[in-house]
Design a protein around this motif. Structure first.
Motif, PDB file in Angstrom:
ATOM      1  N   GLY A 215      57.799  29.742  54.075  1.00 56.95           N
ATOM      2  CA  GLY A 215      57.665  29.059  52.790  1.00 56.95           C
ATOM      3  C   GLY A 215      56.875  29.882  51.791  1.00 56.95           C
ATOM      4  N   VAL A 216      55.807  30.537  52.257  1.00 56.46           N
ATOM      5  CA  VAL A 216      55.025  31.408  51.371  1.00 56.46           C
ATOM      6  C   VAL A 216      55.863  32.584  50.907  1.00 56.46           C
ATOM      7  N   ALA A 217      56.611  33.213  51.824  1.00 54.33           N
ATOM      8  CA  ALA A 217      57.449  34.362  51.466  1.00 54.33           C
ATOM      9  C   ALA A 217      58.493  33.977  50.444  1.00 54.33           C
ATOM     10  N   ARG A 218      59.129  32.847  50.637  1.00 54.46           N
ATOM     11  CA  ARG A 218      60.145  32.407  49.676  1.00 54.46           C
ATOM     12  C   ARG A 218      59.530  32.153  48.310  1.00 54.46           C
ATOM     13  N   GLY A 355      49.366  33.539  54.937  1.00 54.46           N
ATOM     14  CA  GLY A 355      49.315  34.281  53.685  1.00 54.46           C
ATOM     15  C   GLY A 355      49.770  35.715  53.825  1.00 54.46           C
ATOM     16  N   CYS A 356      49.208  36.439  54.785  1.00 51.49           N
ATOM     17  CA  CYS A 356      49.552  37.850  54.947  1.00 51.49           C
ATOM     18  C   CYS A 356      50.985  38.001  55.460  1.00 51.49           C
ATOM     19  N   GLY A 357      51.359  37.189  56.437  1.00 49.45           N
ATOM     20  CA  GLY A 357      52.715  37.268  56.968  1.00 49.45           C
ATOM     21  C   GLY A 357      53.756  36.945  55.914  1.00 49.45           C
ATOM     22  N   GLY A 358      53.498  35.910  55.123  1.00 50.58           N
ATOM     23  CA  GLY A 358      54.434  35.566  54.057  1.00 50.58           C
ATOM     24  C   GLY A 358      54.560  36.668  53.023  1.00 50.58           C
ATOM     25  N   GLY A 359      53.432  37.282  52.668  1.00 53.61           N
ATOM     26  CA  GLY A 359      53.484  38.378  51.709  1.00 53.61           C
ATOM     27  C   GLY A 359      54.250  39.580  52.234  1.00 53.61           C
ATOM     28  N   ILE A 360      54.050  39.915  53.499  1.00 52.01           N
ATOM     29  CA  ILE A 360      54.766  41.062  54.083  1.00 52.01           C
ATOM     30  C   ILE A 360      56.262  40.796  54.145  1.00 52.01           C
ATOM     31  N   VAL A 361      56.647  39.584  54.554  1.00 53.09           N
ATOM     32  CA  VAL A 361      58.066  39.252  54.615  1.00 53.09           C
ATOM     33  C   VAL A 361      58.682  39.314  53.220  1.00 53.09           C
ATOM     34  N   ALA A 362      57.963  38.804  52.219  1.00 50.00           N
ATOM     35  CA  ALA A 362      58.470  38.878  50.844  1.00 50.00           C
ATOM     36  C   ALA A 362      58.632  40.328  50.404  1.00 50.00           C
ATOM     37  N   VAL A 364      59.265  42.931  52.353  1.00 51.25           N
ATOM     38  CA  VAL A 364      60.432  43.502  53.047  1.00 51.25           C
ATOM     39  C   VAL A 364      61.728  43.051  52.368  1.00 51.25           C
ATOM     40  N   LEU A 365      61.806  41.758  52.037  1.00 49.47           N
ATOM     41  CA  LEU A 365      63.009  41.256  51.371  1.00 49.47           C
ATOM     42  C   LEU A 365      63.184  41.893  49.995  1.00 49.47           C
ATOM     43  N   LEU A 366      62.078  42.089  49.275  1.00 49.76           N
ATOM     44  CA  LEU A 366      62.163  42.722  47.963  1.00 49.76           C
ATOM     45  C   LEU A 366      62.630  44.168  48.084  1.00 49.76           C
ATOM     46  N   GLY A 367      62.148  44.877  49.093  1.00 55.36           N
ATOM     47  CA  GLY A 367      62.608  46.238  49.310  1.00 55.36           C
ATOM     48  C   GLY A 367      64.085  46.297  49.636  1.00 55.36           C
ATOM     49  N   ALA A 368      64.559  45.319  50.422  1.00 53.17           N
ATOM     50  CA  ALA A 368      65.990  45.286  50.752  1.00 53.17           C
ATOM     51  C   ALA A 368      66.837  45.012  49.516  1.00 53.17           C
ATOM     52  N   LEU A 369      66.406  44.095  48.656  1.00 55.27           N
ATOM     53  CA  LEU A 369      67.142  43.819  47.432  1.00 55.27           C
ATOM     54  C   LEU A 369      67.139  45.014  46.491  1.00 55.27           C
ATOM     55  N   THR A 370      66.012  45.716  46.432  1.00 53.70           N
ATOM     56  CA  THR A 370      65.898  46.857  45.529  1.00 53.70           C
ATOM     57  C   THR A 370      66.863  47.970  45.923  1.00 53.70           C
ATOM     58  N   ALA A 371      67.203  48.051  47.190  1.00 55.18           N
ATOM     59  CA  ALA A 371      68.124  49.103  47.643  1.00 55.18           C
ATOM     60  C   ALA A 371      69.499  48.983  46.997  1.00 55.18           C
TER      61      ALA A 371
END
Length: 436
Positions: A215-218, A355-362, A364-371
């Protein structure tokens, strides 16, 4: 395996007591699995494709009232737009174009989600019921439906590529197949699982900390992409005169202006990801040997594209722009803090994981979208346009992870201190003499 009640197969007393609405619902959720999933996947691809084909024909008539070319040429242009959104690439005048118009891709993903959810609802009656799944019985309903859904999507993608391609355009059939499977599986798969009710069954056994981190990552990803889009639009509005000047120099009519606006809307998600990379720190390139970042701006000759008016000037950057790299940390801290405030973690370690896990997952997803944001858009130096996804991945996971950790821990500490203060006040009230 079936979850159909016996009332649909035997004339028992229990079956006779069921209402007509319940029977209709059972029939609606037991549509033929193979036909429903396959047709659903094909319709998910055909919907956006039909829109692109229609826009191609409309644009052809608006441009020269159909005076040049044939309707098949307009249909081919619309098909190429759909294929480009699936990463096919296309050759224009001998130049390979590989950039993906993510606005069209987003529309394809939305259609896939909607159709996938309906397919899931239609086949939800197949397979074992909740009790039998809880007892450990395997349920292949969703995997089979996803595979058939992807097959239907791929058939439409391959057919479009074969019919629209020529020797001179040469779209990549392999990329079309790969992206079709990816959209059908990554977007359509969760939609089918949710519509069929299996997602709720599968996720209820996950640890609460993982669900909270998701939920935090989203939240971080949605708010960050929204902020990046807003930042791009603000930058464009601040230099709107330049964009208007570029449009006027193109010397096009009303139809050309409308087509240019439609193209800009299709590329808006790309621009948002470019802005995201800028705010993160790595920046992006607009041609070989260029760089646009908060600490350095080096530009060369640029194509006549109004959206490029949002670029900063090629000069020493102001002293305040490096501070923009603090933005992702602050946003992640606010989003994670609000999440912990609404649903307290209860302990420091749970807050840190959330908090930290959600931020890291976000990140990773942002890096994948940026590709998928950049690619080749023209000849020569324009073959290298876009952010570097690996740099964005490193910066995003670090900044968003730290921000999420700080925000979650700060709110947890505030809640803990407030709880201790309430306990002290309650103890003080208990010791005060009561009035008779």
């Amino acid at each position: 395996m079936t979850s159909l009640p016996s009332s649909l197969t035997r004339g028992s007393a229990e079956g006779r007591s069921r209402s007509a609405a319940e029977v209709r619902r059972d029939l609606a959720t037991r549509r033929p699995l193979v036909l429903t999933a396959t047709v659903g996947g094909a319709l998910a691809a055909l919907g956006p494709l039909m829109v692109c084909l229609a826009l191609g024909v409309v644009g052809w008539f608006l441009t020269d009232a159909g005076g040049h070319g044939q309707p098949s040429d307009a249909l081919r242009v619309g098909a190429f737009g759909w294929l480009l959104a699936h990463g096919s690439g296309v050759v224009v005048d001998g130049v390979r174009i590989t950039a993906i118009p993510l606005g069209i891709t987003l529309g394809c993903a939305w259609a896939t989600w909607r159709l996938g959810h309906r397919v899931g609802e239609a086949v939800s009656g197949h397979g074992p019921d909740n009790d039998r799944i809880a007892d450990g019985e395997r349920d292949w309903t969703v995997p089979v439906a996803v595979a058939l859904f992807a097959a239907g999507y791929v058939v439409v993608g391959v057919g479009t590529a074969v019919l629209a391609s020529t020797m001179s355009t040469a779209p990549s059939l392999t990329r079309v197949v790969g992206s079709s499977i990816g959209i059908a599986a990554i977007v359509g798969g969760p939609a089918i699982a949710r519509g069929a009710g299996r997602a709720a069954i599968w996720t209820q056994h996950l640890p609460s900390s993982l669900r909270a981190a998701y939920g935090v990552a989203r939240g971080i990803l949605v708010w960050w992409l929204g902020l990046s889009t807003l930042a791009f639009l603000v930058a464009l509005v601040l230099d709107f005169s330049t964009a208007a000047n570029i449009t006027s120099q193109l010397d096009g009519g009303t139809a050309d202006t409308v087509a240019l606006l439609a193209l800009s809307l299709a590329l808006l998600p790309n621009a948002a990801l470019f802005t995201s990379s800028y705010l993160m720190g790595p920046g992006f390139v607009i041609g070989t040997g260029t760089l646009v970042s908060p600490t350095l701006v080096v530009l060369g000759p640029l194509p006549m594209v109004p959206m490029l008016a949002a670029l900063p000037d090629s000069s020493p950057t102001p002293s305040w722009t490096p501070w923009l790299m603090v933005t992702p940390v602050l946003l992640a801290a606010v989003v994670a803090g609000r999440a912990v405030h609404r649903h307290p973690a209860g302990s420091w370690d749970r807050a840190a994981v959330r908090g930290c896990g959600g931020g890291i997952v976000a990140g990773v997803l942002l890096g994948a979208l940026t590709a998928f944001a950049g690619g080749a858009v023209g000849p020569g130096r324009m073959q290298d346009v876009g952010p570097v996804a690996t740099d964005v991945l490193l910066h995003a996971t670090t900044a968003l992870g730290i921000g999420g950790l700080l925000g979650a821990l700060a709110v947890t500490g505030w809640q803990s201190r407030g709880g201790r203060l309430r306990d002290r006040l309650s103890g003080l009230r208990a010791r005060l003499p009561r009035r008779g």
